[in-house]
Design a protein around this motif. Structure first.
Motif, short mmCIF file in Angstrom:
data_model
loop_
_atom_site.label_atom_id
_atom_site.label_comp_id
_atom_site.label_asym_id
_atom_site.label_seq_id
_atom_site.Cartn_x
_atom_site.Cartn_y
_atom_site.Cartn_z
N VAL A 5 40.48 35.72 43.51
CA VAL A 5 38.91 34.94 42.81
C VAL A 5 38.20 35.96 41.84
CG1 VAL A 5 37.19 34.37 43.57
CG2 VAL A 5 39.02 33.93 45.50
N TRP A 6 38.50 37.02 41.62
CA TRP A 6 37.90 37.72 40.65
C TRP A 6 38.71 38.59 40.10
CZ3 TRP A 6 35.43 37.57 45.08
CH2 TRP A 6 33.70 37.28 45.41
N PRO A 7 40.06 37.72 39.41
CA PRO A 7 41.03 38.47 38.72
C PRO A 7 40.65 39.22 37.85
CG PRO A 7 40.11 36.60 37.64
CD PRO A 7 39.66 36.16 38.54
N GLU A 8 39.92 39.50 36.60
CA GLU A 8 39.67 40.28 35.45
C GLU A 8 38.58 42.12 36.00
OE1 GLU A 8 38.15 37.53 35.79
OE2 GLU A 8 40.00 36.81 34.17
N SER A 9 38.22 41.53 37.66
CA SER A 9 37.75 42.65 38.08
C SER A 9 38.31 43.21 38.87
CB SER A 9 36.15 42.16 39.18
OG SER A 9 35.62 41.17 37.83
N GLU A 10 38.48 44.06 38.35
CA GLU A 10 39.13 45.87 39.20
C GLU A 10 37.77 45.96 40.70
OE1 GLU A 10 40.34 49.29 36.80
OE2 GLU A 10 41.16 48.25 35.48
N SER A 11 38.49 46.15 41.43
CA SER A 11 38.12 46.60 43.21
C SER A 11 36.86 47.91 43.02
CB SER A 11 39.18 46.55 44.35
OG SER A 11 39.41 47.72 43.51
N ASP A 12 37.22 48.64 42.59
CA ASP A 12 36.46 49.82 41.68
C ASP A 12 35.25 49.91 40.91
OD1 ASP A 12 37.85 49.87 39.74
OD2 ASP A 12 38.45 51.97 40.02
N ARG A 13 35.27 48.53 40.19
CA ARG A 13 34.17 48.10 39.63
C ARG A 13 33.37 47.04 40.35
NH1 ARG A 13 36.25 44.54 34.83
NH2 ARG A 13 34.36 44.85 34.01
N ARG A 14 33.61 46.40 41.59
CA ARG A 14 32.28 45.52 42.27
C ARG A 14 31.41 46.28 43.23
NH1 ARG A 14 37.36 42.62 44.65
NH2 ARG A 14 38.87 41.36 42.50
N ALA A 105 33.60 44.63 16.02
CA ALA A 105 33.19 43.18 14.57
C ALA A 105 33.91 42.07 15.11
CB ALA A 105 34.07 43.67 13.35
N HIS A 106 35.61 42.00 16.29
CA HIS A 106 36.08 41.02 16.53
C HIS A 106 35.83 40.65 18.29
CE1 HIS A 106 36.96 40.86 12.51
NE2 HIS A 106 37.90 42.08 12.55
N VAL A 107 36.16 39.88 18.37
CA VAL A 107 36.38 39.33 20.17
C VAL A 107 37.43 40.63 20.96
CG1 VAL A 107 36.33 37.63 21.71
CG2 VAL A 107 35.70 37.12 19.63
N SER A 108 38.24 40.23 20.00
CA SER A 108 39.79 40.97 20.15
C SER A 108 39.24 42.13 21.01
CB SER A 108 40.49 41.09 19.73
OG SER A 108 40.37 41.69 18.26
N GLU A 109 38.21 43.08 20.28
CA GLU A 109 38.14 44.26 20.19
C GLU A 109 37.02 44.61 21.28
OE1 GLU A 109 35.97 45.54 16.20
OE2 GLU A 109 38.13 45.20 15.86
N CYS A 110 36.77 43.00 22.40
CA CYS A 110 35.89 43.73 23.64
C CYS A 110 35.91 43.98 24.41
CB CYS A 110 34.55 41.94 23.45
SG CYS A 110 33.49 41.76 22.27
N ARG A 111 35.52 45.45 25.90
CA ARG A 111 35.90 45.80 26.66
C ARG A 111 35.70 44.76 27.68
NH1 ARG A 111 32.78 50.74 25.88
NH2 ARG A 111 31.59 49.70 25.33
N ASP A 112 34.51 43.75 27.41
CA ASP A 112 34.74 43.73 29.04
C ASP A 112 33.50 42.00 28.21
OD1 ASP A 112 31.48 44.31 28.67
OD2 ASP A 112 32.09 46.15 29.48
#
Length: 337
Positions: A5-14, A105-112
């Protein structure tokens, strides 16, 4: 087969993941994600009776927007305990905001998503947009029915709550347009845009007076994107200001779609680790091949090919090799075929 359900969210980040609460037309759950030094991201996940998911995402560090989001939730009475868990955690952890000077500077560089949201806000603001939303929409390959809808928004929270609660995505003229078109669209040019349509009646209530839409597509991908840039200024003045910067905003829409696709691919690669023979087999099947073609490609027997199919289906959680091949293609696991 679907990702979590939360595909981008690793369990240890929740930090918080609430139970699903039954509501009139489906289920709702909340998730609070730790984005480290960027702060906390709140996700509200609505799953309808058919299993389609709508995920709203917002910066949990913006207390004014967070409280407005909570108060405008149509199911607040049912979700009060869930929201209280989230609020208690936020207050105990503290919430740094992403400073504009620290943005990539660019979206591709965003971490989250918090960096994506902050950068999207910054770019839209410098191009005439006071409010902005991005939708990542995934449709079924055969029936084109919406399977998932992710909303990253900087606007009045009651707008997205009303949008989701009323299922407006099903008769949103901008979404219908974006399914098949790539050119930017002025809100005033939308054909069904009449005084009686909810878009005309409700958008202005939340400050979305001038609206321009920027679709984004990737070749042979069931996901498309839609950037909605808005202004409090009346139309046509507000529209004109945004429209003058349509090239910049069109590029932003494409970058935002690409960013999410790359995030999903990384997640899928971790969730469904495929061996080289398995990828080869799935590519052959996806091209319309059979077990005999796979056997020839891998220099194995057909019996061994069918055994490989069973292994793949177990790994992918699918009941048929062609379904597995379709899922692998959707999540970008097969590369260019």
């Amino acid at each position: 087969m679907k990702l979590d359900v939360w595909p981008e969210s690793e369990s240890d980040r929740r930090l918080v993941q609430t139970r699903e609460v039954l509501v009139n037309d489906g289920r709702v759950a909340l998730c609070l994600i730790d984005c480290e030094d960027n702060g906390l991201l709140l996700e509200r996940v609505f799953i309808d009776r058919d299993g389609a998911r709508t995920i709203q995402r917002l910066d949990a560090g913006n207390e004014i927007q967070l409280m407005a989001f909570l108060q405008s939730d149509p199911y607040i009475d049912l979700l009060r305990d869930s929201y209280n868990r989230v609020l208690t955690t936020i207050r105990s952890v503290g919430q740094p905001s992403v400073p504009v000077a620290a943005l990539p500077a660019h979206v591709s560089e965003c971490r989250d998503e918090l960096e994506v949201l902050a950068l999207m806000r910054s770019i839209c603001a410098s191009n005439g947009g006071m409010e902005c939303l991005y939708r990542w929409i995934t449709v079924g390959e055969q029936d084109m029915v919406i399977e998932s809808h992710v909303i990253l928004a900087h606007c009045h929270p009651a707008w997205t709550q009303s949008y989701v609660h009323n299922h407006w995505v099903l008769n949103d003229p901008a979404v219908d347009y974006a399914r098949h078109e790539t050119a930017p669209l002025r809100g005033s040019d939308i054909k069904p845009y009449r005084d009686e349509h909810w878009l005309a009646q409700k958008a202005g209530v939340y400050g979305l007076n001038s609206n321009v839409f920027f679709p984004a597509h990737r070749r042979r991908d069931p996901m498309f994107g839609l950037l909605h840039v808005s202004s409090h200024m009346p139309s046509p003045e507000g529209e004109d200001l945004i429209w003058q910067n349509r090239q910049n905003l069109r590029g932003l829409a494409a970058e935002l779609l690409e960013w999410r696709v790359m995030q999903l691919r990384q997640t899928a690669a971790q969730q469904f680790p495929l061996s080289t023979p398995e990828v080869v087999a799935l590519r052959v099947i996806r091209r319309g091949g059979s077990a005999a073609h796979v056997a020839h490609e891998l220099s194995i027997t057909e019996r061994e090919a069918y055994r490989l199919f069973r292994q793949i289906n177990v790994k992918m959680g699918c009941g048929h090799i062609r379904v597995s091949a379709g899922a692998a293609q959707t999540y970008g696991l097969l590369g260019s075929i």
